[in-house]
Design an enzyme around this catalytic site. Sequence first.
Site, PDB file in Angstrom:
ATOM      1  N   ARG A 120     -69.017   5.799  90.592  1.00  0.00           N
ATOM      2  CA  ARG A 120     -68.412   7.058  91.013  1.00  0.00           C
ATOM      3  C   ARG A 120     -69.403   8.218  90.921  1.00  0.00           C
ATOM      4  O   ARG A 120     -69.162   9.283  91.481  1.00  0.00           O
ATOM      5  CB  ARG A 120     -67.197   7.368  90.146  1.00  0.00           C
ATOM      6  CG  ARG A 120     -66.070   6.374  90.336  1.00  0.00           C
ATOM      7  CD  ARG A 120     -65.012   6.559  89.280  1.00  0.00           C
ATOM      8  NE  ARG A 120     -64.187   7.723  89.520  1.00  0.00           N
ATOM      9  CZ  ARG A 120     -63.022   7.700  90.154  1.00  0.00           C
ATOM     10  NH1 ARG A 120     -62.554   6.573  90.598  1.00  0.00           N
ATOM     11  NH2 ARG A 120     -62.328   8.803  90.337  1.00  0.00           N
TER      12      ARG A 120
ATOM     13  N   TRP B 219     -69.360  14.118  85.739  1.00  0.00           N
ATOM     14  CA  TRP B 219     -70.179  14.659  86.828  1.00  0.00           C
ATOM     15  C   TRP B 219     -70.038  16.172  86.700  1.00  0.00           C
ATOM     16  O   TRP B 219     -68.958  16.718  86.917  1.00  0.00           O
ATOM     17  CB  TRP B 219     -69.644  14.151  88.162  1.00  0.00           C
ATOM     18  CG  TRP B 219     -70.496  14.458  89.348  1.00  0.00           C
ATOM     19  CD1 TRP B 219     -71.575  13.753  89.797  1.00  0.00           C
ATOM     20  CD2 TRP B 219     -70.341  15.541  90.273  1.00  0.00           C
ATOM     21  NE1 TRP B 219     -72.087  14.324  90.928  1.00  0.00           N
ATOM     22  CE2 TRP B 219     -71.351  15.430  91.248  1.00  0.00           C
ATOM     23  CE3 TRP B 219     -69.438  16.606  90.370  1.00  0.00           C
ATOM     24  CZ2 TRP B 219     -71.490  16.328  92.305  1.00  0.00           C
ATOM     25  CZ3 TRP B 219     -69.572  17.509  91.416  1.00  0.00           C
ATOM     26  CH2 TRP B 219     -70.596  17.353  92.364  1.00  0.00           C
TER      27      TRP B 219
ATOM     28  N   ASN C  70     -60.633  14.562  84.028  1.00  0.00           N
ATOM     29  CA  ASN C  70     -61.200  14.571  85.388  1.00  0.00           C
ATOM     30  C   ASN C  70     -60.528  15.693  86.153  1.00  0.00           C
ATOM     31  O   ASN C  70     -59.317  15.858  86.038  1.00  0.00           O
ATOM     32  CB  ASN C  70     -60.878  13.275  86.136  1.00  0.00           C
ATOM     33  CG  ASN C  70     -61.720  12.121  85.663  1.00  0.00           C
ATOM     34  OD1 ASN C  70     -62.539  12.292  84.767  1.00  0.00           O
ATOM     35  ND2 ASN C  70     -61.521  10.976  86.258  1.00  0.00           N
ATOM     36  N   GLY C  71     -61.297  16.395  86.975  1.00  0.00           N
ATOM     37  CA  GLY C  71     -60.701  17.461  87.785  1.00  0.00           C
ATOM     38  C   GLY C  71     -61.283  18.803  87.409  1.00  0.00           C
ATOM     39  O   GLY C  71     -62.285  18.892  86.683  1.00  0.00           O
TER      40      GLY C  71
ATOM     41  N   GLU D  28     -79.386  11.015 102.032  1.00  0.00           N
ATOM     42  CA  GLU D  28     -78.725  10.907 100.733  1.00  0.00           C
ATOM     43  C   GLU D  28     -79.393   9.889  99.807  1.00  0.00           C
ATOM     44  O   GLU D  28     -79.357  10.065  98.600  1.00  0.00           O
ATOM     45  CB  GLU D  28     -77.222  10.654 100.866  1.00  0.00           C
ATOM     46  CG  GLU D  28     -76.822   9.324 101.427  1.00  0.00           C
ATOM     47  CD  GLU D  28     -75.309   9.212 101.625  1.00  0.00           C
ATOM     48  OE1 GLU D  28     -74.547   9.809 100.872  1.00  0.00           O
ATOM     49  OE2 GLU D  28     -74.905   8.484 102.555  1.00  0.00           O
TER      50      GLU D  28
ATOM     51  N   LYS E  47     -69.335   8.887  94.167  1.00  0.00           N
ATOM     52  CA  LYS E  47     -68.666   8.012  95.125  1.00  0.00           C
ATOM     53  C   LYS E  47     -67.330   8.580  95.563  1.00  0.00           C
ATOM     54  O   LYS E  47     -66.977   8.546  96.729  1.00  0.00           O
ATOM     55  CB  LYS E  47     -68.473   6.639  94.474  1.00  0.00           C
ATOM     56  CG  LYS E  47     -67.863   5.598  95.390  1.00  0.00           C
ATOM     57  CD  LYS E  47     -68.836   5.215  96.467  1.00  0.00           C
ATOM     58  CE  LYS E  47     -68.263   4.319  97.523  1.00  0.00           C
ATOM     59  NZ  LYS E  47     -69.084   4.349  98.756  1.00  0.00           N
TER      60      LYS E  47
ATOM     61  N   LYS F 149     -77.308   9.026 105.994  1.00  0.00           N
ATOM     62  CA  LYS F 149     -77.684   7.880 105.155  1.00  0.00           C
ATOM     63  C   LYS F 149     -79.096   8.044 104.639  1.00  0.00           C
ATOM     64  O   LYS F 149     -79.378   7.836 103.476  1.00  0.00           O
ATOM     65  CB  LYS F 149     -77.539   6.599 105.986  1.00  0.00           C
ATOM     66  CG  LYS F 149     -77.039   5.410 105.332  1.00  0.00           C
ATOM     67  CD  LYS F 149     -75.565   5.353 104.962  1.00  0.00           C
ATOM     68  CE  LYS F 149     -74.860   6.592 104.620  1.00  0.00           C
ATOM     69  NZ  LYS F 149     -73.458   6.580 104.440  1.00  0.00           N
TER      70      LYS F 149
END
Length: 592
Positions: A27, A73, A99-100, A476, A587, A473
């Site tokens: 993720r 993250w 999370n959030g 990144e 992700k 692609k």
Amino acid sequence: MCGIVGGVGQFAIRDYLINGLKTLDYRGYDSAGVALAEPKGIHVFRMPGRVQALDEVTPRDLDVVLGIGHTRWATHGAPTASNAHPHTSMHGEFVLVHNGVIDNFRHLKNKLESEGYVFKSETDTEVAANILEYHYLKLKNVKDAMLAMIEELQGSYALAILKKGDLKHIYFAKNRSPMVVGRGVGKNLLASDFLPMLKEGQDFAPILDHQYGYITAETIKIYNEDGSEAKPKFTRPDLKIEDIGLQGYPHYMLKEIEEAPAVVRRLIDNYFDGNEFLFDKKLITKMKSADDIIFIACGTSYHACLIGRRYMEYLGKRSEVYIASEWAYHPFVSAKKPLFVIVSQSGETADLIRCMEIINSRGAVSLTITNTKGSTLERDATYSLLLFAGVEIAVASTKAYVAQVALLSLLTGAMDGSTAVVSHLYDVIKAEHAVIAESDSLRSTAKYLSGKKDVFFLGRGTDYDVALEASLKLKEITYIHSEGLPGGELKHGPIALIEKDTPVIGFISDPLTDLPIRSNFKEVEARGATVITVVSKSLAKAGDVITVPDVKEYLSPLVKVLVAQYLAYFAALELKVNIDKPRNLAKSVTVE
Ligand code: F6R
């Protein structure tokens, strides 16, 4: 993005948490932590960087009876140990992971500071921990304190919470960030998706927005906002633990690129019975009668939608495509009977969840196309279709894009009342196998690209859509600057960037645009660019560089994109970067 894992019961909780966090690795994260509860208290371990570092500092000899873990993250504050989760409330009553994003965290922090609270981190999460404690110290009851906290928190959150001195419960609350509970034998689990629970859990159920509750080793209790007890739907995903391994591949990205033909075949098997399409007939009727098909998505999924719009236009239907984060704040619709198509690999993208809320508040019809059964976007749509691509672990999306475009083509066939697309897709499967078989020949081009600072991808029509995806692609996973452009647009500005030996990769799939796109290549060549053509066999000419088998032109993205994915992959390999987990990316983008 951030990942949560938690568990209670008689099993090796420490290793379950660490391995679970490693599973959630895909993720994207930049720090990690665990809280382990044992009779002597709750121990918190946090580290910046990889879960491996956390594993090394987390003791193995504690008598752990329950625990929670987190990969963070960074949103509020740098990825340091002190900002990493779990966070402990000021008086030590609660330890939680989140999370959030708590939108009103500044206001809540000021309020708590005026009550004497002191903060040790820059995070919004620590505010949630302290708000919970603040209410608990007044109300002396965890459930009431949780309700009071939920009342105050604005924004998105999935929270897993330990209470000091409580060796039985892991509490949770959820709004707009995913959370799933899992049932095991003599144990119960929770996590931000079912993957980390797959080994220990038997079946799983999503927690819905505004629900809260707790798990113990024996029971799972989930409550609705009004205090009534919820009846979760437990299911077992059709996935084995082995399915999420590398299976001999060096990287998930390579494995997932090479799954493309299987993904297309699986879609055919799921949506076509040999005679007719298996889509819900009501959905097809609604799509046909809609006066505007409005696609909304982000990133790679957005690029798939660009092709979906072309398919709708082929049917003579008005169609639009929006980037979710844009439409969410300017949700203009002029059509009277629009049908919204939300395309999302994860089914949890925050920007899309906001769009879905708007769509539902207007009572409009929606279809979610997703790879994730039971995801928020699947649940919240009028209709949903699964991509059956299998879990996509590499951060850079590859097989999901293939699945999205293939499914959109099948859907178009169903709307058109023509099954010809199925045999066209069988041709695609063959062509994809051929590209995979020849993929080693792309290494030298990729090596050349890996030494460049700018790369341009050109195309017209669907080739332009592929150029956008090819460019995304490459940038990144290699961090090389790149742009995808419509061939004809070059001389309206971007051609200024072309200099000696700038690589320009040009796609050619359509006889109609063969000549004009080739003149665009001449224009850049005249300014020193090195043009690398990626051409369908029947259009190939002397001097073309990469040739791929012919398929029906509207399906050519399904073949050309493989070339682009390989080029990005091999270039990243040359550059020795972290291919499956590129820097700064996640992700599942569960914050806006
Ligand atoms: C790029 C990539 C992202 C996602 C985007 C949307 O390789 O993976 O651009 O496509 O974040 O995610 P989903 O499809 O999960 O909504």
